[in-house]
Motif scaffolding. Structure first.
Motif, PDB file in Angstrom:
ATOM      1  N   HIS A  16      -2.718  -8.944  -2.044  1.00  0.00           N
ATOM      2  CA  HIS A  16      -2.123  -9.976  -1.238  1.00  0.00           C
ATOM      3  C   HIS A  16      -1.541 -11.125  -2.404  1.00  0.00           C
ATOM      4  O   HIS A  16      -2.352 -10.639  -3.306  1.00  0.00           O
ATOM      5  CB  HIS A  16      -3.533 -10.982  -0.759  1.00  0.00           C
ATOM      6  N   ILE A  17      -0.621 -10.957  -1.893  1.00  0.00           N
ATOM      7  CA  ILE A  17      -0.242 -11.157  -3.401  1.00  0.00           C
ATOM      8  C   ILE A  17      -0.316 -12.731  -4.186  1.00  0.00           C
ATOM      9  O   ILE A  17      -0.090 -12.581  -4.819  1.00  0.00           O
ATOM     10  CB  ILE A  17       1.881 -11.225  -3.282  1.00  0.00           C
ATOM     11  N   ASP A  73       8.749 -19.850  -8.555  1.00  0.00           N
ATOM     12  CA  ASP A  73       7.491 -19.021  -8.509  1.00  0.00           C
ATOM     13  C   ASP A  73       7.062 -18.221  -7.716  1.00  0.00           C
ATOM     14  O   ASP A  73       6.335 -17.205  -8.316  1.00  0.00           O
ATOM     15  CB  ASP A  73       6.844 -21.034  -8.177  1.00  0.00           C
ATOM     16  N   PHE A  74       7.899 -17.624  -6.622  1.00  0.00           N
ATOM     17  CA  PHE A  74       7.313 -17.008  -6.121  1.00  0.00           C
ATOM     18  C   PHE A  74       7.748 -15.831  -6.843  1.00  0.00           C
ATOM     19  O   PHE A  74       7.346 -14.260  -6.714  1.00  0.00           O
ATOM     20  CB  PHE A  74       7.948 -17.164  -4.764  1.00  0.00           C
ATOM     21  N   TYR A  75       8.650 -16.091  -7.382  1.00  0.00           N
ATOM     22  CA  TYR A  75       9.315 -14.586  -8.026  1.00  0.00           C
ATOM     23  C   TYR A  75       8.480 -14.280  -9.080  1.00  0.00           C
ATOM     24  O   TYR A  75       7.827 -12.907  -9.609  1.00  0.00           O
ATOM     25  CB  TYR A  75      10.827 -14.714  -9.113  1.00  0.00           C
ATOM     26  N   ASP A  76       8.058 -15.063 -10.118  1.00  0.00           N
ATOM     27  CA  ASP A  76       7.084 -15.002 -11.498  1.00  0.00           C
ATOM     28  C   ASP A  76       5.352 -14.369 -10.962  1.00  0.00           C
ATOM     29  O   ASP A  76       5.648 -13.466 -11.574  1.00  0.00           O
ATOM     30  CB  ASP A  76       7.272 -16.454 -11.745  1.00  0.00           C
ATOM     31  N   LEU A  77       5.531 -14.445  -9.921  1.00  0.00           N
ATOM     32  CA  LEU A  77       4.265 -14.424  -9.073  1.00  0.00           C
ATOM     33  C   LEU A  77       4.007 -12.892  -8.286  1.00  0.00           C
ATOM     34  O   LEU A  77       3.235 -11.496  -9.113  1.00  0.00           O
ATOM     35  CB  LEU A  77       3.867 -14.811  -7.984  1.00  0.00           C
ATOM     36  N   THR A  78       5.153 -12.504  -8.198  1.00  0.00           N
ATOM     37  CA  THR A  78       5.795 -10.862  -8.061  1.00  0.00           C
ATOM     38  C   THR A  78       5.747 -10.454  -8.787  1.00  0.00           C
ATOM     39  O   THR A  78       5.205  -8.816  -9.087  1.00  0.00           O
ATOM     40  CB  THR A  78       6.429 -11.403  -6.969  1.00  0.00           C
ATOM     41  N   HIS A  92       3.633   3.152  -5.719  1.00  0.00           N
ATOM     42  CA  HIS A  92       4.385   2.200  -4.350  1.00  0.00           C
ATOM     43  C   HIS A  92       3.229   1.493  -3.921  1.00  0.00           C
ATOM     44  O   HIS A  92       2.071   1.634  -3.897  1.00  0.00           O
ATOM     45  CB  HIS A  92       4.667   2.669  -3.430  1.00  0.00           C
ATOM     46  N   THR A  93       3.400  -0.045  -3.597  1.00  0.00           N
ATOM     47  CA  THR A  93       2.986  -0.999  -2.800  1.00  0.00           C
ATOM     48  C   THR A  93       3.145  -1.903  -1.768  1.00  0.00           C
ATOM     49  O   THR A  93       4.181  -1.937  -1.738  1.00  0.00           O
ATOM     50  CB  THR A  93       2.741  -2.295  -4.286  1.00  0.00           C
ATOM     51  N   GLU A  94       2.392  -2.764  -0.779  1.00  0.00           N
ATOM     52  CA  GLU A  94       2.483  -3.049   0.070  1.00  0.00           C
ATOM     53  C   GLU A  94       2.601  -3.529   0.485  1.00  0.00           C
ATOM     54  O   GLU A  94       0.815  -4.597   0.436  1.00  0.00           O
ATOM     55  CB  GLU A  94       2.516  -1.745   1.543  1.00  0.00           C
ATOM     56  N   ILE A  95       2.652  -4.814  -0.076  1.00  0.00           N
ATOM     57  CA  ILE A  95       2.559  -5.651  -0.095  1.00  0.00           C
ATOM     58  C   ILE A  95       2.405  -7.343   0.409  1.00  0.00           C
ATOM     59  O   ILE A  95       2.800  -7.499   1.811  1.00  0.00           O
ATOM     60  CB  ILE A  95       2.658  -7.037  -0.789  1.00  0.00           C
ATOM     61  N   PHE A  96       0.901  -8.219   1.181  1.00  0.00           N
ATOM     62  CA  PHE A  96       1.130  -8.928   2.150  1.00  0.00           C
ATOM     63  C   PHE A  96       1.101 -10.499   1.555  1.00  0.00           C
ATOM     64  O   PHE A  96       1.303 -11.008   0.225  1.00  0.00           O
ATOM     65  CB  PHE A  96      -0.442  -8.934   2.635  1.00  0.00           C
ATOM     66  N   PHE A  97       1.774 -11.138   2.761  1.00  0.00           N
ATOM     67  CA  PHE A  97       2.240 -12.221   2.142  1.00  0.00           C
ATOM     68  C   PHE A  97       2.229 -13.670   3.290  1.00  0.00           C
ATOM     69  O   PHE A  97       1.648 -13.007   4.489  1.00  0.00           O
ATOM     70  CB  PHE A  97       3.566 -12.777   1.796  1.00  0.00           C
ATOM     71  N   ASP A  98       0.973 -14.431   2.899  1.00  0.00           N
ATOM     72  CA  ASP A  98       0.829 -15.238   4.125  1.00  0.00           C
ATOM     73  C   ASP A  98       1.905 -16.918   4.009  1.00  0.00           C
ATOM     74  O   ASP A  98       1.612 -17.591   3.248  1.00  0.00           O
ATOM     75  CB  ASP A  98      -0.687 -16.137   3.610  1.00  0.00           C
TER      76      ASP A  98
END
Length: 339
Positions: A16-17, A73-78, A92-98
């Motif tokens: 979860h990102i 902010d979302f760029y820096d987090l990711t 490779h990653t498959e990322i959840f976001f809410d």
């Protein structure tokens, strides 16, 4: 074994990102956005990361997410998460976001997407890490809210490969979102769902039959139902298991009690993932090491978790083959060096 695991190529399918928000970045973003946190220091915030159950974690998780306000902010987090992926040899990653965590606070869906997708594009170009996004519905919110979020996602199918279901499992069974998932299927989204973490094995069965999911996130309670375990092995339905998370949230009291290795040896398609690593004490390598330290496992078995994750990913077959080639090359060098 430790050096083998540290450089082992990995694939993450359950992260979860918002759960990668380290206290240092939380404080930095809070200062940037003039938000007051209920902690005097990074150390005090980290000390609060002691959870009795899923809900106590979620309370902290939503508090942290409140500092995310802008596209940057979302760029820096990711980007911070992708740098950890690079360090941990995640291919490779498959990322959840809410998105509901943010839209409920008045943050535009577009703001969330713009920051994350820009970081993921940079990650592919600069770090050679491929990625996919999976939108998760918050199961403690209403079906109507999920339908509204799905409608917002329709414009972003170029970036969002699937939809999932997370948050509090207790009291929110899969059937609550059956119609939403039907519409998501009709729109061409792949589907996954958290099931069988704090909830019973029947939630896994219902997620498979009612939501027609391709993967089960967690799924460790399948051992309550031996017939289900056999069915999961036969169908090779992937389970995206999160060892450190399961111990932190008291699903298992100790890593030595975890059923992950036993499920692997029974032939299930189980994978290792980090879930919410900023809160649960570890990213991918930390989770792999925790398993290896608690069980008598071989290097081949640890590599099998990556093979399973490659197979379970939502990548096209040709991209899966490339990742498998990278893993095979690593194993050839590590296990069968030329004398």
């Amino acid at each position: 074994m430790e050096s083998f695991i540290r450089t082992l190529p990995k694939v993450e399918l359950h992260v979860h990102i918002e759960g990668t928000l380290e206290p240092e970045l939380m404080f930095e973003l809070a200062q940037r956005n003039q938000i007051t946190l209920p902690y005097a220091s990074v150390e005090e915030a980290r000390a609060a990361y002691q959870f009795e159950d899923l809900q106590s974690f979620l309370d902290m998780y939503y508090l942290g997410a409140g500092v995310l306000q802008t596209e940057q902010d979302f760029y820096d987090l990711t980007w911070a998460y992708l740098l950890r992926c690079q360090h941990d040899h995640v291919m490779h990653t498959e990322i959840f976001f809410d998105p509901q965590t943010h839209t409920e606070r008045g943050i535009a869906f577009q703001t969330v997407m713009a920051g994350m997708t820009r970081a993921l594009a940079d990650g592919e170009q600069q770090l050679d890490i491929s990625s996919r996004l999976i939108l998760c519905f918050l199961r403690h919110l209403s079906e109507a809210a999920a339908f509204e979020t799905l409608a917002q996602a329709m414009s972003y199918q170029e970036y969002i490969i699937g939809v999932g279901l997370d948050s509090s499992e207790r009291g929110h069974p899969p059937e609550k979102f059956r119609r939403v998932f039907e519409k998501a299927h009709d729109a061409g989204f792949l589907t996954v769902a958290h099931a069988g973490e704090e909830g019973p094995a029947s939630n896994i069965r219902d997620a498979l039959s009612m939501l027609r999911v391709s993967r089960i996130d967690h799924g460790v309670q399948c051992t309550q139902d031996p017939e289900l375990v056999r069915a999961l092995a036969e169908s090779q339905t992937p389970l995206t298991v999160c060892p450190l998370s399961n111990v932190k949230l008291r699903v298992f009291e100790d890593m030595a009690d975890h059923n992950l290795v036993d499920l692997l040896r029974q032939g299930l398609c189980v994978t290792i993932n980090s879930d919410d690593p900023a809160y649960f004490g570890g990213y991918m390598t930390d989770n792999f090491l925790a398993v290896a330290e608690s069980f008598e496992v071989t290097k081949e078995e640890m590599a099998a978790f990556t093979t399973n994750a490659i197979r379970a990913s939502f990548l096209p077959d040709e991209e899966k083959a490339k990742l498998q080639q990278r893993l095979d090359h690593y194993l050839q060098v590590q296990l069968h060096p030329i004398l």
